[in-house]
Design a protein around this motif. Structure first.
Motif, PDB file in Angstrom:
ATOM      1  N   SER A 147       0.838  -1.203   0.000  1.00 23.84           N
ATOM      2  CA  SER A 147       0.000   0.000   0.000  1.00 23.84           C
ATOM      3  C   SER A 147       0.872   1.252   0.000  1.00 23.84           C
ATOM      4  O   SER A 147       0.493   2.288  -0.555  1.00 23.84           O
ATOM      5  CB  SER A 147      -0.926  -0.017   1.228  1.00 23.84           C
ATOM      6  OG  SER A 147      -0.192   0.126   2.397  1.00 23.84           O
ATOM      7  N   GLY A 150       2.456   2.709  -3.749  1.00 28.09           N
ATOM      8  CA  GLY A 150       1.772   3.710  -4.570  1.00 28.09           C
ATOM      9  C   GLY A 150       2.189   5.136  -4.164  1.00 28.09           C
ATOM     10  O   GLY A 150       2.529   5.960  -5.024  1.00 28.09           O
ATOM     11  N   ASP A 151       2.167   5.361  -2.851  1.00 29.45           N
ATOM     12  CA  ASP A 151       2.554   6.656  -2.332  1.00 29.45           C
ATOM     13  C   ASP A 151       3.986   6.992  -2.735  1.00 29.45           C
ATOM     14  O   ASP A 151       4.245   8.132  -3.246  1.00 29.45           O
ATOM     15  CB  ASP A 151       2.448   6.693  -0.798  1.00 29.45           C
ATOM     16  CG  ASP A 151       0.978   6.646  -0.358  1.00 29.45           C
ATOM     17  OD1 ASP A 151       0.078   6.743  -1.236  1.00 29.45           O
ATOM     18  OD2 ASP A 151       0.733   6.415   0.847  1.00 29.45           O
ATOM     19  N   ALA A 153       5.753   5.668  -5.147  1.00 35.63           N
ATOM     20  CA  ALA A 153       5.829   5.855  -6.595  1.00 35.63           C
ATOM     21  C   ALA A 153       5.309   7.255  -6.995  1.00 35.63           C
ATOM     22  O   ALA A 153       5.911   7.942  -7.843  1.00 35.63           O
ATOM     23  CB  ALA A 153       5.019   4.771  -7.295  1.00 35.63           C
ATOM     24  N   GLY A 154       4.172   7.645  -6.354  1.00 39.54           N
ATOM     25  CA  GLY A 154       3.599   8.963  -6.661  1.00 39.54           C
ATOM     26  C   GLY A 154       4.575  10.077  -6.325  1.00 39.54           C
ATOM     27  O   GLY A 154       4.800  10.995  -7.159  1.00 39.54           O
ATOM     28  N   THR A 157       7.431   9.945  -8.735  1.00 38.92           N
ATOM     29  CA  THR A 157       6.996  10.404 -10.042  1.00 38.92           C
ATOM     30  C   THR A 157       6.823  11.907 -10.038  1.00 38.92           C
ATOM     31  O   THR A 157       7.300  12.609 -10.953  1.00 38.92           O
ATOM     32  CB  THR A 157       5.661   9.754 -10.428  1.00 38.92           C
ATOM     33  OG1 THR A 157       5.743   8.370 -10.181  1.00 38.92           O
ATOM     34  CG2 THR A 157       5.304  10.001 -11.888  1.00 38.92           C
ATOM     35  N   THR A 175      -2.392  10.333 -10.051  1.00 37.54           N
ATOM     36  CA  THR A 175      -3.094   9.079  -9.663  1.00 37.54           C
ATOM     37  C   THR A 175      -3.498   8.306 -10.899  1.00 37.54           C
ATOM     38  O   THR A 175      -3.328   7.085 -10.968  1.00 37.54           O
ATOM     39  CB  THR A 175      -4.348   9.428  -8.826  1.00 37.54           C
ATOM     40  OG1 THR A 175      -3.984  10.372  -7.854  1.00 37.54           O
ATOM     41  CG2 THR A 175      -4.945   8.209  -8.165  1.00 37.54           C
ATOM     42  N   LEU A 178      -0.389   6.838 -12.553  1.00 44.58           N
ATOM     43  CA  LEU A 178       0.121   5.694 -11.763  1.00 44.58           C
ATOM     44  C   LEU A 178      -0.758   4.477 -11.944  1.00 44.58           C
ATOM     45  O   LEU A 178      -0.269   3.362 -12.125  1.00 44.58           O
ATOM     46  CB  LEU A 178       0.164   6.056 -10.267  1.00 44.58           C
ATOM     47  CG  LEU A 178       1.434   6.717  -9.765  1.00 44.58           C
ATOM     48  CD1 LEU A 178       1.257   7.140  -8.316  1.00 44.58           C
ATOM     49  CD2 LEU A 178       2.645   5.814  -9.910  1.00 44.58           C
ATOM     50  N   LYS A 179      -1.998   4.708 -11.886  1.00 46.85           N
ATOM     51  CA  LYS A 179      -2.953   3.581 -12.023  1.00 46.85           C
ATOM     52  C   LYS A 179      -2.779   2.838 -13.328  1.00 46.85           C
ATOM     53  O   LYS A 179      -2.702   1.596 -13.347  1.00 46.85           O
ATOM     54  CB  LYS A 179      -4.402   4.094 -11.931  1.00 46.85           C
ATOM     55  CG  LYS A 179      -5.345   3.026 -11.452  1.00 46.85           C
ATOM     56  CD  LYS A 179      -6.484   3.672 -10.673  1.00 46.85           C
ATOM     57  CE  LYS A 179      -7.235   2.601  -9.946  1.00 46.85           C
ATOM     58  NZ  LYS A 179      -8.215   3.197  -9.014  1.00 46.85           N
ATOM     59  N   MET A 182       0.628   0.958 -13.212  1.00 47.10           N
ATOM     60  CA  MET A 182       0.697  -0.235 -12.329  1.00 47.10           C
ATOM     61  C   MET A 182      -0.223  -1.355 -12.772  1.00 47.10           C
ATOM     62  O   MET A 182       0.020  -2.515 -12.478  1.00 47.10           O
ATOM     63  CB  MET A 182       0.367   0.156 -10.885  1.00 47.10           C
ATOM     64  CG  MET A 182       1.571   0.746 -10.176  1.00 47.10           C
ATOM     65  SD  MET A 182       1.159   1.477  -8.613  1.00 47.10           S
ATOM     66  CE  MET A 182       1.059   0.077  -7.610  1.00 47.10           C
ATOM     67  N   ASP A 183      -1.265  -1.028 -13.532  1.00 46.12           N
ATOM     68  CA  ASP A 183      -2.193  -2.133 -13.909  1.00 46.12           C
ATOM     69  C   ASP A 183      -1.659  -2.987 -15.014  1.00 46.12           C
ATOM     70  O   ASP A 183      -0.948  -2.733 -15.825  1.00 46.12           O
ATOM     71  CB  ASP A 183      -3.555  -1.518 -14.344  1.00 46.12           C
ATOM     72  CG  ASP A 183      -4.325  -1.094 -13.114  1.00 46.12           C
ATOM     73  OD1 ASP A 183      -3.965  -1.583 -12.003  1.00 46.12           O
ATOM     74  OD2 ASP A 183      -5.280  -0.316 -13.238  1.00 46.12           O
TER      75      ASP A 183
END
Lengths: 183, 249
Positions: A147, A150-151, A153-154, A157, A175, A178-179, A182-183
């Motif tokens: 969890s 993501g933070d 990576a954000g 980035t 967001t 990133l989404k 990552m998907d």
């Protein structure tokens, strides 16, 4: 005169006969009566003594010996039976003791095995429990880490983008980007 | 006279006894009958006085005699013949000891007189006849009719059986009498040779060795005969008694 001579010669012959015994002694009938009488007396007495004294004595001795031997034999048989019984009793006791020893050994072995089993199971259960706890912990840590990815990576980035274009991207764009990455 | 082989059988009166014209004197024969009875009874009684469980030597002699005659009688007549055991045992012991007494020099041999052996044989035969009739009645006469003989032969066989039965007391008595008589005469003749040859000087003494050896050998033989004749008398008595007990054969 002649008759006298004959008588004399007869008397002479009779004298000679008397001197030598009348002929052959075993055939001299004049001794038969005496021999028969004395034989009857002596043999009669002898028979009585044999029948009433000597033979019962010998019979008694032989009987006693026979009885004694028979008694000794039966005594020996009795003792042998006793010995056999004692041996049988000993054998039985020995067999019983052996069985008992067997069962004790068996029981002990079974008890020890059961105890060991129980201890092993307990130890396994404890280990499992610990494993479970560790796994839960790991999973927790992993989820937490994921969890946080993501933070991070954000942040990274946004920092990279700011460096590249001098302007920090908006939260919404970030967001979204990133989404899709990552998907 | 000393060399006369017959003189040893001479009956000599010791105490003259006369009853009703009959001569019942106590003679040398009577003396040896008494001695025989006394010696045998004394031996059998004293040898068994210890009543030893383990017999002494003399006791085992008495026991052997007893068992010897007992087994002879039992073999011949079966167990119901044992009622005659005292008779057979007495006859055997009396004849045996009388014969053996005769082996002593200067002793009188009572069994060398036909009247004595005949009386003993008649005792046996009369016992057989009286007991046979008492026990079996007229069926005792079956003794003379052997079973399994063809009818035509019965008269002949019966006649032979009767003659053989009647000759039994004679053969029984003559056998013992003749054996003892002949044995003692032979002994006396050969020992007489020793004496007469010995009186003839050196050659005679040398020659006397042969009859002397013969006398020694005959003495041994006579001891055997003394025992054997007593045994034969006892065995034949047993066989005759068997006829009285079991007449049908």
């Amino acid at each position: 005169m002649a008759g006298d001579t004959t008588t004399e010669s007869h008397a002479a012959i009779a004298d000679t006969a008397a001197e030598h015994g009348v002929g052959f002694p075993p055939f001299d009938a004049t001794t038969f009566a005496s021999q028969l009488l004395w034989l009857a007396i002596t043999f009669g007495v002898f028979y009585w003594i044999m029948k009433n004294v000597a033979m019962p004595r010998i019979a008694g001795i032989l009987e006693d010996r026979k009885d004694r031997i028979a008694g000794d034999l039966s005594e020996a048989n009795r003792l042998k039976d006793e010995t056999d019984a004692a041996i049988a009793a000993y054998e039985q006791a020995l067999a019983e003791a052996r069985n008992k020893a067997h069962s004790i050994a068996h029981d002990t072995r079974a008890k020890l095995k059961a105890e060991q089993e129980a201890r092993r199971e307990k130890a396994e259960a404890e280990l499992n429990e610990k494993l479970q706890a560790a796994e839960t912990q790991i999973t927790g840590i992993k989820t937490e880490a994921l969890s946080q990815i993501g933070d991070i990576a954000g942040d990274t980035t946004s920092a990279l983008v700011e460096q590249l274009i001098g302007k920090a991207p908006t939260k919404t764009d970030l967001t979204k980007a990133l989404k899709s990455a990552m998907d | 006279m000393a060399n006369d082989p017959i003189s040893q059988f001479q009956i000599q009166k010791i105490f003259p006894i006369e009853v009703g014209g009959m001569d019942f004197s106590f003679t040398n024969s009577s003396l040896f009958m008494v001695l025989t009875v006394a010696a045998t009874s004394a031996f059998l009684i004293f040898s068994t006085s210890g009543r030893g469980l383990v017999p002494s030597r003399v006791q085992s002699v008495s026991e052997m005699m007893y068992e010897f005659i007992a087994s002879t009688l039992r073999d011949a007549t079966g167990s119901d013949g044992m009622r005659f055991f005292p008779l057979v045992f007495s006859l055997f012991m009396f004849i045996l000891v009388a014969n053996l007494f005769g082996m002593f020099p200067y002793f009188f041999t009572i069994t060398s007189h036909i009247i004595v052996t005949f009386a003993l044989a008649m005792l046996v035969i009369l016992t057989v006849i009286i007991y046979g009739f008492l026990r079996h009645g007229m069926s005792f006469l079956k003794l003379f009719i052997p079973s399994g003989v063809p009818g035509a032969l019965i008269p002949l066989v019966t006649m032979i059986e009767v003659i053989s039965f009647l000759s039994r007391p004679i053969s029984l008595s003559v056998r013992l009498f003749a054996n003892m008589l002949a044995g003692h005469i032979t002994l006396k003749v050969f020992s007489g040779f020793v004496v007469s040859l010995g009186a003839m000087g050196a050659v005679g003494i040398f020659g006397a060795v042969l009859p002397l050896a013969m006398t020694v050998a005959l003495t041994a033989l006579e001891f055997l005969v003394a025992f054997l004749q007593a045994y034969v008398f006892a065995v034949l008595t047993c066989m005759y008694l068997n006829d009285a007990l079991h007449p049908s054969h």
